[in-house]
Design an enzyme around this catalytic site. Structure first.
Site, short mmCIF file in Angstrom:
data_model
loop_
_atom_site.label_atom_id
_atom_site.label_comp_id
_atom_site.label_asym_id
_atom_site.label_seq_id
_atom_site.Cartn_x
_atom_site.Cartn_y
_atom_site.Cartn_z
CG ASP A 17 -2.90 -6.33 14.45
OD1 ASP A 17 -3.08 -5.30 14.57
OD2 ASP A 17 -3.29 -6.79 13.33
CD GLN B 260 -2.31 -9.11 9.52
OE1 GLN B 260 -3.48 -9.32 9.59
NE2 GLN B 260 -1.90 -7.92 9.56
CG ASP C 208 -2.35 -5.67 1.58
OD1 ASP C 208 -3.46 -5.82 1.71
OD2 ASP C 208 -1.77 -4.76 2.45
CE LYS D 289 -3.90 -2.33 0.07
NZ LYS D 289 -4.57 -2.54 1.26
CD GLU E 295 -5.76 -3.87 17.06
OE1 GLU E 295 -5.97 -2.96 16.31
OE2 GLU E 295 -5.73 -4.87 16.45
#
Lengths: 675, 675
Positions: free
Chosen positions: A393, A322, A357, A262, A422
């Site tokens: 995350d 991820q 992505d 990005k 989170e």
């Protein structure tokens, strides 16, 4: 499965209840999370208070004990439970070590206590108690049989006195020493022990009280435009320590993917010089155990940890499970990802949105056990480097059983490891993650701005069963969240939200330097994304900007460190104010040695004033007492009187006041020549 | 004991979770009483609604089923659960037979549903869905493997279409028939079943809806002063039936002790002609299985049962497990009583009070099993005579495990047996008895007189988890309880309390004829004992007294029989009234076919009026709708309009109004020539 059917079958039940004579009921034990499926949580040094409904048929006196022990220790420690109104009993102990504890409750009909109470009433009524005294002597003799040595002798002596002349016998029957000794040898043959051993997980104090600062190391270079390094980040430590933070949280430090990278402001197509998002993890240089080359080496990272430690700052690492398409896992373990019918790997999507992505890991993979073990090894790898705090995350997009398992596994190696969840998602999902073992959790704080919203939410978090397993960590901003309150409220809004986070939450954090520099420009109206977000580019912050809140933050954090009442959440209460724009709340230590009252103007645009109403009796104040409050932000002192007192809050100078309540003020009696 | 320690150990946990891939969480199942330790209760014909929090990580679609089955039946019946807001799911079934049921919940990530939802969104966004359609075809083919015959053929055809041209494939992908079929063959490999089979006890309808009348048979003689008999009692049946009662509860009918017999007004010394208290059970003629000679024979008693049955009245017998010194048990089983040091048996006492006419049974006796079996045989003895309703005297002074056991045992023989707990004691004790198996319970109703008291108490009983196991039976008076409200409120107080009991409670009872004759003289100021209490002497009641409430009671009981809404308690709601002396509440059937609104003047001395505020939307009324209310006590009809409507209640003529709400009124549109 069918154990319930036993309830109604004769012989089984009779057999089961060798305790047909066990008459005590123990129920509604608190804390007990999901019927004991999950552990309650405390930190070292905190009191653990347990309550239960305990009663029997009839009117006999009962005795009750809270039993507890640390895992691996055999034998319970017993704590006397005290009766409260309405058949409720309470006991308390202090936990002193990290690890797992067990606790349960035991109670029984106390025949000696029952006897003693009846004796007292009959004596008062002038009744004949000759037979009663004989009964008592028999109870004491039976206890003597159970005792040895000195205790046995004493009990025998007591029993003899009970059989002697009336007045001496009555005196001994009601004697405290005898009662204490009979309690020691109380007849527990038909005692009932609560059917579950409940679990308590004890973590270190930082699980309860922590002050977080989030920084992008790549933005720490002294030269604008240059890619910052761990060494640059190290140079930032004095600045961060001066503000009083004790956890430095770094977004992922791993190699950043190149496929579908990005660009600035989340542009779909990156330019060649775009640095990408740190959460797009993995490229040909490595994945979750590697370090992004431009940040430095593993040695540099270890130096940063060591340097931080000298400032009493711990490094918290981001665990974002991820992968980008370039992550080594993709080639090495394609079986950990879900495939599309054309053989390609399924990227993340939330239809109609696509995130090409990012490849999510497939927790339904046939090879889930290997996947779990690999992910565990990631956390352990950073544990070996000395990291003990992990900010996870989006844990709510990974399978729940994995988290329960991996947190337990990591704690086997590093009992002092802490995990912050989170998960900005639905409440029950957030609470489940906390039950599974996360030490702390992000909350909806960022979007609770009005008095009713804040009061309702923080009452729920701190005054219900949630407080036994969900520890809030309050963030007024994050790299993803620039709330409209901050966008439109100017510098006063940042001060207000800082004080709310730091005072409502024993744990809170800010994303800096955006926060202290009051960065408040959103990408577009209605968005909570920062314009030119640091997620996609290197920023250069002017830390010495005159508008910086750094000194204000330092003052607030100093107040937190100096006042024990602010280091816990269970003690939060809200107080009425006759102005809806002012919120007032207090925290106090159980011994009332530290009492803090906070008043905050929620309106960043106008001066607001009002009368706050304190629960004087709860604060140890007489209803009409005059007392001193010391305003800790300005060092001003006021004399307050009774329940209702006036506050006025100008958002531009002081949108909040933090009062240290000092019940005792000097008076004429304090002069030695007063008498 | 230590199953909890498994949580944090590697291999065990991995082994346990062959379901590392089972991602769904099921928690907070309701009803679930004390973690499943006790059964929820329903009656035949009632709906059983079960809710649970069900969610998984991520955003996949879920499927959930409520599973239930009757004890002894193998194989679950499955009910589709529907999602509610906030991750809550609900399913419902109707219970049709007396006995024990089990229920639990199963849920799984529904891959086809997830796929279908994504397809719809992508199609809406005009995205390429070629690969999605192929994925869908694969899911359908996999399901076809599990199906047989026609279903298999259909699924194969669907799969083929999904692989064909886009528009047909998309249409089929979103087709309801395919969705239904895929639900049938949903992939449940990683389904999660809630870890407990919860129990549901189903009793007959009378457990929920019953109208009780208490009478002393010895006061039923037609000649004043004469000792009444079962035959006299039988003659009273038409009178009782005319008032609409369906349970006739008799105080103990057993031989009455002579030692320490109490005289009139509970005098310590009885005269020779004093009849004693029926609760002082046992003399040389027999104990709990015998009949007091002056009442008649066992055959007379059986005749009474048979005669009552013709009036649709059931006889409820008093189970009072205590003995006089003359009871045969005392000589035959001295080991069932507690001894004093001089060898005498311990009489009941609540120091400094002594009850020398009563020997309590000792549930801590060495011979407790024999005692339990004997007491069970008492209940079974009366069961054999045809009694199916037992009103248990002071169950809270007998051991809790005994009640759970004996109620289960009796139900093995008489599944239709009902038990009413007369425990006027602390709330948690009362609730525990209900959990242990009592079908109904006395309540604090007698002492709840003001609007806040009634509202708070009945909200607690009917709108919390209590309603799943505690069934209230409301008594405005009993032979022990003549409340001050009745003492000082005159006839209007009796009417008010009757309407409150009969409308708030699907089950209620009165002690007659004291109640319908408005007997309100207490033994002394501050006492709730009747002067010249029927407990200690034979009374002669003038049933045809002009002030009798018998016709009023008949009307109220008729209203209860005619209106299904009044036959349940779970549907109770309180409505605001702008006058603190008027209470207003409503009950309605779930289908809104029967809606009752009750307004009661709690002030027995003055006419009160006020505006009641109805929740029109909950009653199926438009906010500004005009509707009819039919006042069932007076047969008057009113037109009401919208939320707020006026009531006026004169305590002397009509202290209460019972409105049947009829949403539909005739209007011009109803004429066939209107169009």
């Amino acid at each position: 499965m069918e154990k319930k059917s036993e309830l109604h079958t004769t012989s089984k039940h009779l057999a089961r209840s060798g305790q047909g004579r066990s008459r005590v009921v123990i129920e509604n034990v608190k804390p007990e999370i999901d019927c004991g499926r999950f552990a309650a949580k405390r930190t070292v040094g905190e009191p653990m208070t347990v309550e239960a409904d305990i009663f029997a048929d009839g009117h006999d006196a009962l005795s009750a004990r809270l039993l507890y022990r640390k895992e691996g220790i055999s034998g319970w420690t017993e704590i006397l439970m005290q009766p409260l109104p309405n058949d409720r009993w309470r006991g308390s102990f202090e936990v002193t070590e990290i690890g797992d504890y067990y606790y349960t409750v035991q109670a029984w009909v106390d025949r000696f206590q029952s006897w003693r109470q009846a004796l007292a009433k009959k004596v008062d009524a002038g009744q004949d108690v000759a037979l009663d005294l004989t009964s008592g002597a028999m109870l004491v003799e039976a206890a003597a049989e159970q005792a040895a040595d000195k205790d046995q002798e004493s009990l025998k002596r007591f029993a003899a006195t009970l059989k002697g002349n009336r007045s001496a016998a009555v005196r001994i029957g009601l004697d405290e020493e005898l009662a204490a000794m009979m309690e020691k040898y109380s007849d527990r043959r038909w005692a009932v022990t609560y059917e579950k051993n409940l679990q308590l997980t004890v973590e270190r104090a930082k699980a309860r009280f922590s002050t977080w600062y989030e920084v992008f190391p790549r933005s720490c270079a002294s030269t604008p435009g240059q890619h910052g390094t761990f060494r640059d980040c190290q140079k930032r430590l004095p600045y961060i320590a001066a503000m009083g933070f004790d956890v430095l949280y770094l977004p992922p430090i791993h190699p950043i993917g190149e496929s579908y990278r990005k660009g600035k402001n989340n542009a779909l197509d990156a330019n060649a010089d775009d640095v990408g998002s740190p959460w797009a993890i993995g490229n040909k240089e490595g994945g979750h155990k590697a370090i992004h080359r431009q940040l430095g080496t593993l040695a540099d990272f270890q130096d940063l940890i060591a340097a931080a430690r000298k400032f009493d700052i711990e490094i918290a690492l981001d665990i974002a499970f991820q992968c980008t398409p370039d992550h080594p896992y993709v080639a090495e373990h394609p079986e950990w990802f879900r495939k599309r019918p054309d053989g390609s790997i399924q990227y993340a999507e939330n239809p109609p949105k696509k995130y090409q992505d990012i490849y999510p890991l497939d927790f339904e993979s046939e090879r889930w056990e290997e996947l779990w073990n690999e992910l565990k090894s990631v956390i352990l790898f950073w544990g070996e480097q000395g990291v003990r705090i992990f900010r996870v995350d989006n844990p709510h997009t990974k399978a729940f059983p994995f988290w329960e398992w991996v947190i337990g596994e990591v704690k086997q190696h590093h009992p002092d490891a802490l995990f912050l969840a989170e998960a900005f998602t639905r409440p029950k999902v957030m609470y489940r993650l906390a039950k599974l073992g996360f030490s702390q959790s992000y909350t909806y704080f960022a979007w609770r701005n009005t008095k009713p919203e804040l009061t309702q939410y923080f009452t729920e978090l701190t005054q219900t069963d949630l407080s036994d397993f969900f520890r809030a960590n309050l963030w007024p901003n994050t790299p993803d969240i620039l709330t409209e309150y901050l966008q439109f409220g100017g510098r006063p809004a940042f001060m207000t939200r800082l004080v709310l986070a730091a005072m409502l939450g024993a744990s809170y954090g800010i994303y800096g330097a955006a926060f202290e520099l009051c960065e408040n420009v959103a990408r577009e109206p209605g968005s909570e994304e920062y314009l030119n977000s640091e997620k996609y580019e290197i920023k250069h912050w002017d830390l010495e900007s005159p508008g910086s809140l750094k000194d204000f933050i330092a003052r607030v954090n100093r107040i937190r460190r100096d006042n024990r009442a602010l280091q816990s959440d269970r003690n939060l209460s809200f107080y009425p104010v006759d102005n809806p724009e002012i919120i007032c709340f207090g925290k106090r230590t159980e011994d009332l040695n530290n009492i803090i009252v906070v008043a905050v103007n929620l309106d960043p645009h106008h001066t607001q004033s009002g009368w706050v109403e304190l629960p004087t009796e709860d604060l140890g104040l007489a209803p009409q007492q005059t007392f001193q409050v010391h305003e800790l932000l300005t060092d001003a002192r006021y004399l307050w009187h009774g329940k209702r007192n006036y506050v006025q809050l100008d958002p531009n100078s002081a949108p909040a006041q933090i009062f240290h309540v000092r019940p005792r003020i000097r008076r004429e009696q304090d002069f030695d020549y007063f008498m």
